[in-house]
Scaffold this motif. Structure first.
Motif, PDB file in Angstrom:
ATOM      1  N   UNK A  92      -5.742 -12.736 -10.237  1.00 37.06           N
ATOM      2  CA  UNK A  92      -6.184 -13.701  -9.226  1.00 37.06           C
ATOM      3  C   UNK A  92      -6.306 -13.028  -7.874  1.00 37.06           C
ATOM      4  N   UNK A  93      -5.790 -11.801  -7.793  1.00 31.15           N
ATOM      5  CA  UNK A  93      -5.917 -11.042  -6.560  1.00 31.15           C
ATOM      6  C   UNK A  93      -6.328  -9.628  -6.941  1.00 31.15           C
ATOM      7  N   UNK A  94      -6.875  -8.921  -5.989  1.00 35.74           N
ATOM      8  CA  UNK A  94      -7.271  -7.548  -6.282  1.00 35.74           C
ATOM      9  C   UNK A  94      -8.713  -7.448  -6.751  1.00 35.74           C
TER      10      UNK A  94
ATOM     11  N   UNK B 116     -10.272  -7.106  -9.604  1.00 31.75           N
ATOM     12  CA  UNK B 116     -10.842  -7.845 -10.740  1.00 31.75           C
ATOM     13  C   UNK B 116     -10.968  -9.337 -10.463  1.00 31.75           C
ATOM     14  N   UNK B 117     -10.448  -9.764  -9.323  1.00 33.07           N
ATOM     15  CA  UNK B 117     -10.443 -11.202  -9.055  1.00 33.07           C
ATOM     16  C   UNK B 117     -11.842 -11.781  -9.000  1.00 33.07           C
TER      17      UNK B 117
ATOM     18  N   UNK C 259      -2.570  -9.114 -10.738  1.00 33.81           N
ATOM     19  CA  UNK C 259      -2.976  -8.361  -9.553  1.00 33.81           C
ATOM     20  C   UNK C 259      -3.912  -7.211  -9.875  1.00 33.81           C
ATOM     21  N   UNK C 260      -4.769  -7.408 -10.859  1.00 34.62           N
ATOM     22  CA  UNK C 260      -5.750  -6.397 -11.254  1.00 34.62           C
ATOM     23  C   UNK C 260      -5.086  -5.106 -11.688  1.00 34.62           C
ATOM     24  N   UNK C 261      -3.850  -5.201 -12.178  1.00 37.91           N
ATOM     25  CA  UNK C 261      -3.116  -4.025 -12.602  1.00 37.91           C
ATOM     26  C   UNK C 261      -2.757  -4.179 -14.070  1.00 37.91           C
ATOM     27  N   UNK C 262      -3.283  -3.273 -14.894  1.00 41.99           N
ATOM     28  CA  UNK C 262      -3.055  -3.391 -16.334  1.00 41.99           C
ATOM     29  C   UNK C 262      -1.580  -3.267 -16.676  1.00 41.99           C
TER      30      UNK C 262
END
Lengths: 397, 300, 298
Positions: free
Chosen positions: A41-43, A45-46, A86-89
């Motif tokens: 939802x952030x970063x 990839x949001x 947070x767009x972190x895998x």
């Protein structure tokens, strides 16, 4: 000085205190069935995840309106436990672990994107928790001899390349240009596309790559224009697709067959280009116009009514399909993991995209398909079995 | 088949490089103004650009306002944001001698915080869904060279901004005072320049350029809450290469960056272009004569 | 010796955590210890010498890459220390050009360096036909937890020892006024290089541990600038002048994150931004600075 510090501290701690107060509303008759997932939802990839998030929320609300999810005969309302990765895998991995071990959710929905799907595999296997994958595709899924993940997307890149070439051949394409992003998906498609083109006797007149954050394709497109191919394959991500479309239009690339991997199915794409985008072909296998799929049009209408814009013809559809598969499985097998696994592996499911059946981890029923923008709307143009329109050459920009 | 050399020398490529470069130059310009006069490292520059993009998007979608008009509105709004920031936070920071001594690293951190706040406020308000709209997207041709009208318009606007700024700095009294402020702050104060007022003016102007550029960019790119970061990076590369606080240098550096990015794709392999870019950037940072920086500190 | 008591207490507290058997709590503990280790190491150079690094993730990433790269060939008890060594060597190697740069230039340079290395690793991986690596069969969470606890404790001890050592005093002198320090005989270049290298060593191992924890490696993830920003924020909030700051900062942020990030991710980040601004402006010495005011301390 002291005063200001105390106030700051007080505020900070007071806020954290207040926010840890649980906020819950009363449950219905049956306890709700809790379904967890992680989406960015952030970063960075949001921008890509709303398509999937909307599908999930839409599905939940639709099901709850009907009285709840049918869990082995009992109707229970769906309650989501959603987290921001947070767009972190790496975060996605931890979140899925938390969902299973701490939140103890009943079911899980998939995250966004191929990397996250792969990343959570060890967690799913370790806990034996079945999940239906959605927005992921890669040839490597076959190497994953996993028992707890299935992929609804049919667009595995070797099959994709083969079908693409076949479609091109039917359009009497004799020569082609391929330009691809160096990121994983672009590279993987290229790996299969180039030999497939050569095998089909289509001459490769341009074969180039471009960096991930490319800001200008003029040099590349000059080369493409000079070679004057009949087909252009752009193995792109959303930003590249937008860049390509704008610059191809500027430079007047007149190839009758132009295919962009990812991007055109996002509503914003057509909003930016309007009628200029007519004729662009992309990856996708769904259209509300396909009357054989009873669920397709009602889904489309309800979605547009709620979100005031069209769904993403790729990501939203795939995410919703994964929900439908889960829904059907749970109705039959309840929440028992072993039963679910058995059911998912063997049954045929009915979705907005027609029937879905898994062979191993792959969805082998839904065909690899291609969509084309015609009159600013999407039509399925391949394969003929599910097509809603025939392929048209790219209209003048 | 058109040769490699022919493409390299084509007008189309040149125009593309010029346009990209000018946009970078404009983005860097705003950052340079703020840094040059106040030594504030505004890493939230991209976020102000993002806000400008949303202004243009909503302006067009809701009220059919032309993005060029929205650009001016965006500039005013971001300038107002600068005013709010100044009176709410920065003025107090700059008055404090302890803060002022380490204003650069401190401002960096403060603006990191502001950047995060703005990105997530936008995400909350607008959701992460990418936005786009179609405006002036017809293609204009001059002989062999074609360009979409909106891009051409953005180019013209940016050229106007850069030219106006250069002229302003060179010819108007206020502009000369700003220039003096950038070069020698204490000396400028001694000759009667109203330092505080000019700093405030530069801050607003700097932020406003970001907002304006954002509105222009929104015509051709997706608008999302997190779109600003690449522009911030580009702006920093521009002002470092051109010299921190050096407005003219920044404009040239912006153009250079545009050329590197445009021609670089043609000349180097795709995987290596980012490496090349950052490599050049690192070299520029390392080889910069430290004399300029230390001199400034001594004067302070 | 008043410092020993809280340290030992903390050590015991962390040591008892795995006994709860709650995987989720152990996971949080692991994360907290990771950040403590990273921020303590960051403090050695950036805190003491004042050269704020916004690119510390580069050491973390290099360590993670090494461990992921050698997963099939080296056992983890060998690849982790080697990862540390590699990070240290890298830091010392680049220190020659990098440490010539000062002030805000240095900050931006460290950021650029991390991005540069990220793109190099991406290019190397691409040329090897790899884009992401799945590490199957990693050690258990508890094992990784013990290793991280060990590293976090080690990092804290190192930071504490350096603080009162000659090296530490020299670094602080450099922070106050580098020219003056040089004038009075502080071996500036040597100290800076040593501190920079030391600050890289443990993050290298932590990067490896992180890769093992998520059993997944991808260049964009392990070289994520957000890691650098988070370390910086923790140091600002906790204070970067001695060994207590990083612990406080990491604890505060991890607690905040646990409470908020689940419920309202954007709100959590906004609050983070507000906190960062507030601490920089009002409490530049972090939470620690608040305590130090009250006590009679050097």
């Amino acid at each position: 000085m002291l005063h200001r510090r105390s106030v700051t501290f007080g505020l900070a701690f007071g806020l954290t205190g207040a926010l840890s107060l649980p906020v819950r509303d009363a449950a219905g008759e049956e306890p709700p069935v809790r379904i967890g997932f992680a989406l960015a939802k952030t970063g960075l990839f949001a921008a890509a995840t709303p398509a999937q998030l909307n599908a999930y929320h839409f599905w939940r609300d639709q099901v709850n309106e009907k009285g709840g999810l049918n869990v082995g005969g009992v109707r229970r309302k769906i309650e989501f436990v959603e987290y921001d990765d947070q767009s972190n895998t790496g975060n996605a991995v931890k979140i899925y672990e938390k969902l299973i071990t701490d939140d103890k959710v009943d079911l899980l929905l998939s995250p966004w994107g191929t990397p996250s799907h792969f990343a959570i595999v060890p967690v799913l296997e370790r806990f034996g928790f079945p999940v239906i994958g959605s927005t992921a595709s890669s040839v490597h899924i076959r190497e994953l001899k996993v028992k707890n993940l299935w992929f609804v997307s049919p667009s595995v890149h070797d099959k994709l390349a083969a079908q693409l070439v076949q479609m091109a051949k039917e359009q009497n394409v004799r020569n082609a240009a391929v330009i691809g992003s160096v990121l994983p998906q672009g590279k993987e498609i290229k790996r299969f596309l180039v030999p497939a083109l050569e095998a089909a006797g289509i001459k490769l007149v341009v074969n180039e790559e471009y960096p991930p954050d490319i800001k200008d394709m003029t040099a590349l497109l000059s080369r493409v224009k000079a070679a004057n191919p009949e087909a252009v394959f752009v193995l792109s991500y959303p930003s590249d697709s937008i860049l390509y479309t704008r610059q191809a239009k500027e430079m007047g690339i007149t190839a009758p067959f132009q295919w962009l991997a990812i991007g055109p199915t996002i509503p914003a794409y057509r909003k930016i280009f309007g009628s200029s985008a007519n004729g662009i072909i992309s990856m996708g296998h769904w259209s509300p116009a396909q009357s054989r799929w009873a669920r397709a049009k009602p889904f489309y209408d309800a979605y547009v009514a709620r979100f005031k814009e069209e769904p993403d013809y790729l990501d939203t559809v795939l995410a919703y399909m994964s929900c439908e598969v889960l829904e059907e499985a749970v109705a039959s097998a309840g929440l028992d993991k072993a039963k679910l696994r058995e059911f998912i592996s063997t049954s045929t499911f009915d979705t907005i995209n027609g029937p879905v059946k898994f062979s191993g981890v792959e969805n082998t029923t839904t065909p690899v398909g291609f969509l084309q923008i015609q009159d600013e709307k999407f039509q399925i143009v391949w394969p003929a079995a599910i097509a809603t329109a025939t392929v048209k050459p790219k209209s003048p920009w | 088949m058109s040769g490699f050399f022919e493409i390299l020398t084509s007008g189309q490529l040149l125009l593309a490089a010029l346009i990209t470069g000018t946009i970078y130059a404009t983005v860097g310009l705003g950052l340079n103004l703020v840094y040059g006069t106040m030594r504030l490292l505004n890493v939230a520059h991209g976020e102000f650009l993002m806000l400008g993009a949303y202004v243009a998007f909503w302006g067009f979608t809701l009220w059919d306002v032309s993005p060029f008009v929205s650009a001016i509105v965006a500039g005013i709004l971001t300038a107002l944001l600068a005013v709010a920031l100044y009176f709410g936070l920065l003025k107090w920071c700059l008055r404090n001698p302890r803060m002022r001594k380490r204003i650069e690293p401190n401002s960096l951190l403060i603006f990191v915080g502001i950047s995060v706040i703005l990105q997530n406020l936008a995400a909350l308000a607008f959701t992460g869904t990418p936005r786009g709209y179609q405006y002036l997207s017809g293609v204009v041709s001059f002989g062999n060279i074609s360009i979409s009208a909106n891009r051409l318009g953005a180019f013209a606007f940016c050229v106007a901004i850069c030219a106006a700024t250069l002229i302003f700095l060179r010819l108007s009294i206020v502009g000369l005072a700003v220039k003096a402020l950038i070069q020698r702050k204490e000396a400028a104060a001694i000759v009667g320049v109203n330092v505080t007022r000019l700093e405030f003016f530069s801050l607003c102007a700097g932020f406003a350029t970001a907002g304006v550029t954002g509105a222009l960019v929104s015509m051709t790119e997706q608008t999302t809450p997190f779109m600003g970061f690449p522009f911030t990076i580009a702006a920093f590369i521009v002002i470092i290469m051109g010299g921190l606080g050096n407005i003219t240098g920044g404009i040239f550096a912006g153009l250079l960056l545009g050329f590197i990015e445009t021609y670089g794709v043609a000349l180097t392999s795709a995987s290596w272009s980012s490496i090349l870019l950052y490599g050049v950037f690192l070299l520029a940072l390392i080889l910069r004569p430290e004399g300029i920086l230390t001199t400034r500190q001594a004067v302070r | 010796m008043t410092n020993a008591v809280p340290f030992l207490l903390g050590l015991i507290g962390f040591g008892l955590l795995p006994m709860t058997g709650q995987d989720y709590l152990i996971g949080i503990g692991f994360t907290l210890l990771t950040w403590i280790a990273l921020t303590q190491s960051w403090t050695i150079f950036s805190g003491f010498a004042g050269y704020i690094s916004l690119g510390h993730v580069v050491f973390f990433g290099l360590g993670g890459y090494f461990v992921a790269f050698t997963w099939e060939t080296l056992p983890y008890w060998l690849s982790l220390p080697l990862a540390s060594l590699i990070a240290f060597t890298f830091a010392v190697a680049v220190s020659i050009p990098v440490l010539r740069v000062r002030g805000p230039y240095f900050v931006i340079l460290t950021f650029g360096l991390a991005e540069f290395v990220k793109y190099v690793v991406m290019a190397v991986e691409a040329s090897l036909g790899q884009f992401r690596r799945l590490l199957l069969g990693v050690p258990s969470l508890t094992t990784l937890y013990w290793l991280t606890l060990f590293l976090a404790a080690l990092a804290t001890l190192i930071t504490f020892t350096i603080r009162s050592s000659r090296l530490g005093q020299g670094l602080i002198a450099i922070r106050e006024d580098e020219e003056a320090a040089e004038a009075i005989g502080v071996p500036v270049m040597r100290y800076k290089t040593l501190a920079y290298g030391l600050s890289a060593a443990i993050p290298g191992a932590i990067g490896g541990l992180m890769a093992l924890r998520t059993s997944y490696f991808e260049p964009q993830q392990v070289f994520d600038p957000m890691v650098s920003f988070t370390i910086l924020t923790m140091a600002i909030i906790g204070g970067s002048d001695d060994a207590r700051g990083p612990v406080l900062g990491a604890a505060f942020m991890t607690l905040l994150s646990e409470l908020l990030w689940a419920r309202a991710p954007q709100f959590y980040l906004i609050l983070l931004g507000v906190l960062l601004v507030t601490f920089v402006v009002v409490l530049p010495h972090g939470i620690c600075g608040l305590f130090r005011r009250r006590s009679v301390h050097a």
